[in-house]
Write a protein that holds these residues in place. Structure first.
Motif, PDB file in Angstrom:
ATOM      1  N   VAL A 110     -20.773  -4.235  31.998  1.00  0.00           N
ATOM      2  CA  VAL A 110     -19.331  -4.137  32.205  1.00  0.00           C
ATOM      3  C   VAL A 110     -18.820  -5.239  33.129  1.00  0.00           C
ATOM      4  O   VAL A 110     -17.803  -5.886  32.848  1.00  0.00           O
ATOM      5  N   ARG A 111     -19.489  -5.467  34.242  1.00  0.00           N
ATOM      6  CA  ARG A 111     -19.017  -6.464  35.213  1.00  0.00           C
ATOM      7  C   ARG A 111     -19.069  -7.874  34.632  1.00  0.00           C
ATOM      8  O   ARG A 111     -18.149  -8.676  34.818  1.00  0.00           O
ATOM      9  N   THR A 112     -20.145  -8.170  33.913  1.00  0.00           N
ATOM     10  CA  THR A 112     -20.257  -9.492  33.293  1.00  0.00           C
ATOM     11  C   THR A 112     -19.164  -9.702  32.258  1.00  0.00           C
ATOM     12  O   THR A 112     -18.562 -10.781  32.173  1.00  0.00           O
ATOM     13  N   LEU A 113     -18.908  -8.663  31.463  1.00  0.00           N
ATOM     14  CA  LEU A 113     -17.844  -8.753  30.465  1.00  0.00           C
ATOM     15  C   LEU A 113     -16.481  -8.940  31.133  1.00  0.00           C
ATOM     16  O   LEU A 113     -15.631  -9.683  30.634  1.00  0.00           O
ATOM     17  N   SER A 114     -16.281  -8.258  32.252  1.00  0.00           N
ATOM     18  CA  SER A 114     -15.021  -8.390  32.979  1.00  0.00           C
ATOM     19  C   SER A 114     -14.814  -9.821  33.460  1.00  0.00           C
ATOM     20  O   SER A 114     -13.731 -10.388  33.304  1.00  0.00           O
ATOM     21  N   LEU A 115     -15.849 -10.414  34.012  1.00  0.00           N
ATOM     22  CA  LEU A 115     -15.746 -11.795  34.474  1.00  0.00           C
ATOM     23  C   LEU A 115     -15.530 -12.753  33.312  1.00  0.00           C
ATOM     24  O   LEU A 115     -14.731 -13.695  33.419  1.00  0.00           O
TER      25      LEU A 115
END
Length: 289
Positions: free
Chosen positions: A182-187
């Motif tokens: 999720v965090r990687t996709l957000s970035l």
């Protein structure tokens, strides 16, 4: 200014047939930006990032103003400012409350920097005004190629992360439990959003960028609950707003942005009316994204 002067400034199509072929590159650029805005705007609405778009636009404006001051490429400066702001928001604003507070700090800072750089700039005032209201009329074939290449990065990037990004946008907690980064996709999305904001500023300027990245998708969500249709309508509405706004602006003597934003707003109002009519007939328009 009387009514005749106003209408002559806004709608004057006396030489329209001669002008239209001269702005082929501008119309193509508008179509490209409409495509990018419609695609990115869908996820902006899903992830509730409307406020973030405005914050990114302020630092994009600061980057463009600094580039103008030192004689560098304005589009490159705008891109640097947008991407820096987007990644900063992606790193610092994990939760919605934190994200909004970070945006609230970034917006006045970026706007203040932009005003400072423009105050120091001693060139043509039209160049300053263009950063706020857009300057896509001046697009040539070289700039169009750069614009198309940059837009292609956004489109390909979205295509690569579309499915997991959709899942993470609908329910981040469940997506994380299923192993979605999720965090990687957000970035990654914030990076693409930064590029999209910088590109959109070329049409409507930093003050009105929401008309391309928010309004078309918001309008689409008023009339349909089908995810694919939402995307298609968002793209269609954004392209109608940009290309239609440019075509109308060619007959006037004012910047393009009022035409683009007015068309975008009228589309949204019409979709609101259609959505209300559908709800009265018992047809749900709640998005199933």
């Amino acid at each position: 200014m009387n009514w005749a002067d106003f209408t002559n400034a806004v709608f004057n199509f006396s030489n329209y047939a001669e002008l239209l072929p001269l702005f082929r590159d501008t119309l193509l650029a508008g179509a490209i930006l409409g495509l990018v805005g419609g695609l990115v705007g869908t996820f902006v609405m899903m992830r509730d990032l409307a406020f973030a778009v405005h914050g990114i636009a302020e630092l994009s404006f600061a980057g463009a103003a600094f580039a103008l001051l030192i004689g560098a490429d304005v589009i490159f400066g705008s891109l640097v400012g947008s991407i820096a702001a987007a990644l900063l928001l992606g790193v610092m604003g994990v939760r919605a409350r934190e994200k909004n507070s970070v945006i609230g700090v970034i917006m006045p800072f970026g706007l203040g920097l932009g005003i400072l750089f423009l105050s120091l700039y001693e060139g043509r005032s039209a160049n300053k005004f263009g950063l706020l209201t857009g300057q896509i009329v001046s697009v040539d074939s070289t700039q169009l190629s750069v614009l198309a290449g940059t837009a292609l990065i956004v489109i390909v990037g979205l295509a690569l992360i579309w499915r997991p990004l959709t899942f993470a946008s609908v329910d981040a907690d469940i997506a994380a439990a299923r192993g979605v980064p999720v965090r990687t996709l957000s970035l990654a999305f914030m990076f693409l959003l930064g590029i999209a904001v910088a590109l959109s500023i070329q049409v409507v300027g930093s003050l009105l960028v929401l008309a391309l990245l928010i309004t078309p998708a918001a309008a689409a969500l008023q009339v349909t609950a089908t995810p694919r249709v939402v995307v298609l309508l968002s793209v269609a509405f954004a392209m109608i707003s940009t290309v239609g706004g440019i075509m109308l602006a060619l007959g006037g003597s004012i910047p393009i942005s009022p035409y683009v934003t007015t068309l975008s707003f009228l589309i949204y109002v019409l979709c609101r009316v259609v959505g209300a009519w559908r709800r009265r007939r018992g047809w749900s328009t709640r998005p199933a994204l």
